[in-house]
Design an enzyme around this catalytic site. Structure first.
Site, PDB file in Angstrom:
ATOM      1  N   SER A 131       0.867  -1.179   0.000  1.00 35.82           N
ATOM      2  CA  SER A 131       0.000   0.000   0.000  1.00 35.82           C
ATOM      3  C   SER A 131       0.901   1.224   0.000  1.00 35.82           C
ATOM      4  CB  SER A 131      -0.832  -0.024   1.286  1.00 35.82           C
ATOM      5  OG  SER A 131      -1.400   1.244   1.551  1.00 35.82           O
TER       6      SER A 131
ATOM      7  N   TYR B  45      -1.834  -1.326  10.696  1.00 42.85           N
ATOM      8  CA  TYR B  45      -1.802  -1.456   9.237  1.00 42.85           C
ATOM      9  C   TYR B  45      -0.472  -0.938   8.677  1.00 42.85           C
ATOM     10  CZ  TYR B  45      -3.705  -1.135   4.444  1.00 42.85           C
ATOM     11  OH  TYR B  45      -3.931  -1.270   3.096  1.00 42.85           O
TER      12      TYR B  45
HETATM   13  N1  LIG Z   1      -8.686  -0.886  -0.680  1.00 45.85           N
HETATM   14  C1  LIG Z   1      -7.658  -0.065  -0.669  1.00 45.85           C
HETATM   15  O1  LIG Z   1      -7.781   1.138  -0.793  1.00 45.85           O
HETATM   16  C2  LIG Z   1      -6.269  -0.589  -0.505  1.00 45.85           C
HETATM   17  C3  LIG Z   1      -5.218   0.283  -0.709  1.00 45.85           C
HETATM   18  C4  LIG Z   1      -3.916  -0.187  -0.578  1.00 45.85           C
HETATM   19  C5  LIG Z   1      -3.706  -1.509  -0.245  1.00 45.85           C
HETATM   20  N2  LIG Z   1      -4.761  -2.324  -0.051  1.00 45.85           N
HETATM   21  C6  LIG Z   1      -4.470  -3.700   0.319  1.00 45.85           C
HETATM   22  O2  LIG Z   1      -5.050  -4.584  -0.599  1.00 45.85           O
HETATM   23  C7  LIG Z   1      -5.352  -5.812   0.044  1.00 45.85           C
HETATM   24  C8  LIG Z   1      -6.791  -6.194  -0.259  1.00 45.85           C
HETATM   25  O3  LIG Z   1      -7.625  -5.181   0.219  1.00 45.85           O
HETATM   26  P1  LIG Z   1      -9.101  -4.945  -0.328  1.00 45.85           P
HETATM   27  O4  LIG Z   1      -9.306  -3.493  -0.352  1.00 45.85           O
HETATM   28  O5  LIG Z   1      -9.332  -5.742  -1.566  1.00 45.85           O
HETATM   29  O6  LIG Z   1      -9.916  -5.508   0.911  1.00 45.85           O
HETATM   30  P2  LIG Z   1     -11.263  -6.369   1.025  1.00 45.85           P
HETATM   31  O7  LIG Z   1     -11.755  -6.152   2.420  1.00 45.85           O
HETATM   32  O8  LIG Z   1     -12.178  -6.087  -0.107  1.00 45.85           O
HETATM   33  O9  LIG Z   1     -10.702  -7.842   0.896  1.00 45.85           O
HETATM   34  C9  LIG Z   1      -9.840  -8.385   1.843  1.00 45.85           C
HETATM   35  C10 LIG Z   1     -10.071  -9.885   1.883  1.00 45.85           C
HETATM   36  O10 LIG Z   1      -9.173 -10.437   2.849  1.00 45.85           O
HETATM   37  C11 LIG Z   1      -9.874 -11.445   3.540  1.00 45.85           C
HETATM   38  N3  LIG Z   1      -9.297 -11.688   4.840  1.00 45.85           N
HETATM   39  C12 LIG Z   1      -9.152 -10.803   5.871  1.00 45.85           C
HETATM   40  N4  LIG Z   1      -8.668 -11.435   6.943  1.00 45.85           N
HETATM   41  C13 LIG Z   1      -8.491 -12.744   6.603  1.00 45.85           C
HETATM   42  C14 LIG Z   1      -8.029 -13.890   7.292  1.00 45.85           C
HETATM   43  N5  LIG Z   1      -7.699 -13.850   8.589  1.00 45.85           N
HETATM   44  N6  LIG Z   1      -7.978 -15.055   6.622  1.00 45.85           N
HETATM   45  C15 LIG Z   1      -8.364 -15.133   5.347  1.00 45.85           C
HETATM   46  N7  LIG Z   1      -8.831 -14.081   4.644  1.00 45.85           N
HETATM   47  C16 LIG Z   1      -8.887 -12.905   5.261  1.00 45.85           C
HETATM   48  C17 LIG Z   1     -11.292 -10.911   3.679  1.00 45.85           C
HETATM   49  O11 LIG Z   1     -12.221 -11.926   3.954  1.00 45.85           O
HETATM   50  C18 LIG Z   1     -11.499 -10.252   2.329  1.00 45.85           C
HETATM   51  O12 LIG Z   1     -12.082 -11.123   1.391  1.00 45.85           O
HETATM   52  C19 LIG Z   1      -5.075  -5.598   1.538  1.00 45.85           C
HETATM   53  O13 LIG Z   1      -3.822  -6.132   1.874  1.00 45.85           O
HETATM   54  C20 LIG Z   1      -5.051  -4.099   1.656  1.00 45.85           C
HETATM   55  O14 LIG Z   1      -4.245  -3.677   2.709  1.00 45.85           O
HETATM   56  C21 LIG Z   1      -6.048  -1.900  -0.177  1.00 45.85           C
END
Ligand SMILES: NC(=O)c1ccc[n+]([C@@H]2O[C@H](COP(=O)([O-])OP(=O)(O)OC[C@H]3O[C@@H](n4cnc5c(N)ncnc54)[C@H](O)[C@@H]3O)[C@@H](O)[C@H]2O)c1
Length: 261
Positions: free
Chosen positions: A143, A156
């Site tokens: 991120s 985070y």
């Molecule tokens: N959305 C954003 O703006 C953003 C920005 C930068 C980085 N990210 C990173 O991208 C990645 C995905 O984020 P997203 O926005 O798609 O989130 P999201 O919440 O849509 O998806 C995250 C997924 O991780 C799964 N998860 C969480 N804890 C878990 C566990 N203990 N075991 C198994 N599965 C688990 C959840 O069930 C979910 O399906 C993350 O690492 C996040 O930090 C997101």
């Protein structure tokens, strides 16, 4: 005469990929993108319903999506599941927005377990096969918060900064074995994780929810829009492609100019 420039499409037929957090958002987009390129995708998440929906959306003509319901806090099971994969996408994540003095220690522990320790165990499980065949791709969905901090996101930010270090170490160790390791660093992506934090952020900053996207999330972004999960998946796919084979130990930033400040 120089040969005309040719563009090679991404072919991952015969490759096995593991994507964590595949039931939603970025992980879902990555699983679908890699399957569309022909990979056999192990889609890992604790959300069984989301995985079922993903399997239903997978392309019928290219690779495949195999759902694996797993809570990544089960670190031994995570490491076992990674054995035999050619491509590993460490993506699962969670967020809690709270000042440090109010941040529940048990949530801090869970965030670090899912977002740093599980990636370590998954890489550990995947490397023997990658090393044996002399090819492997590790892509860690980090991120902007792997490179910059924001107030109220201690767990985070700590996990993502740790993931950057893990990724670079894997790059150094993997290089002699044909294994690259990189991070992909999005700004705010349009996913349920972001939608869920708008209310939290509104409360933490004492502003109405409708001002959170413009005044908080995109305050430092030159491009004033959220990134789409498919754009992040495309960056992940690129890092698995032949033209990216010299890219390792680095971070591919998709932040709309945030870190240009
Ligand atoms: N959305 C954003 O703006 C953003 C920005 C930068 C980085 N990210 C990173 O991208 C990645 C995905 O984020 P997203 O926005 O798609 O989130 P999201 O919440 O849509 O998806 C995250 C997924 O991780 C799964 N998860 C969480 N804890 C878990 C566990 N203990 N075991 C198994 N599965 C688990 C959840 O069930 C979910 O399906 C993350 O690492 C996040 O930090 C997101």
């Amino acid at each position: 005469m120089t040969a005309p420039h040719t563009v090679t499409p991404l072919h991952l037929g015969g490759r096995t990929a593991l994507v964590t957090g595949a039931a939603s958002g970025i992980g879902r987009a990555c699983a679908l993108r890699l399957a569309a390129a022909g990979a056999k995708v192990r889609a890992v998440d604790r959300d069984a319903t989301g995985l079922e929906a993903l399997a239903g959306a997978a392309p019928a003509t290219a690779g495949s999506v195999e759902p694996h319901v797993l809570d990544l806090t089960d670190l031994d099971a995570a490491e076992d599941l990674a054995a035999g994969t050619d491509i590993l996408v460490n993506n699962a994540g969670l967020q809690l927005v709270r000042p440090i003095e109010e941040f529940p220690p048990e949530v801090f522990h869970t965030v670090l377990t899912v977002m740093l320790e599980a990636p370590f165990r998954l890489i550990r499980g995947a490397l023997p096969h990658m090393y044996a065949q002399g090819w492997g791709r590790v892509v860690n969905v980090s991120s902007v918060h792997g490179l910059r901090a924001s107030a109220y996101k201690s767990a985070y930010v700590a996990a993502k900064h740790g993931l950057e270090g893990l990724s670079k170490t894997a790059a150094l160790e993997g290089a002699p074995h044909g294994v690259t390791s990189n991070c992909v660093n999005p700004g705010y992506v349009r996913t349920p994780l972001v939608e869920a934090q708008i209310a939290d952020q509104a409360e933490a900053h004492g502003i109405p929810p409708e001002r959170v996207v413009t005044d908080v999330l995109l305050k430092d972004s030159a491009l004033k829009r959220l990134v789409e999960p498919e754009e992040v998946a495309e960056a992940v796919a690129y890092l698995c492609s032949p033209p990216a084979s010299f890219i390792t130990g680095t971070s591919l930033v998709l932040d709309g100019g945030w870190t240009a400040h």
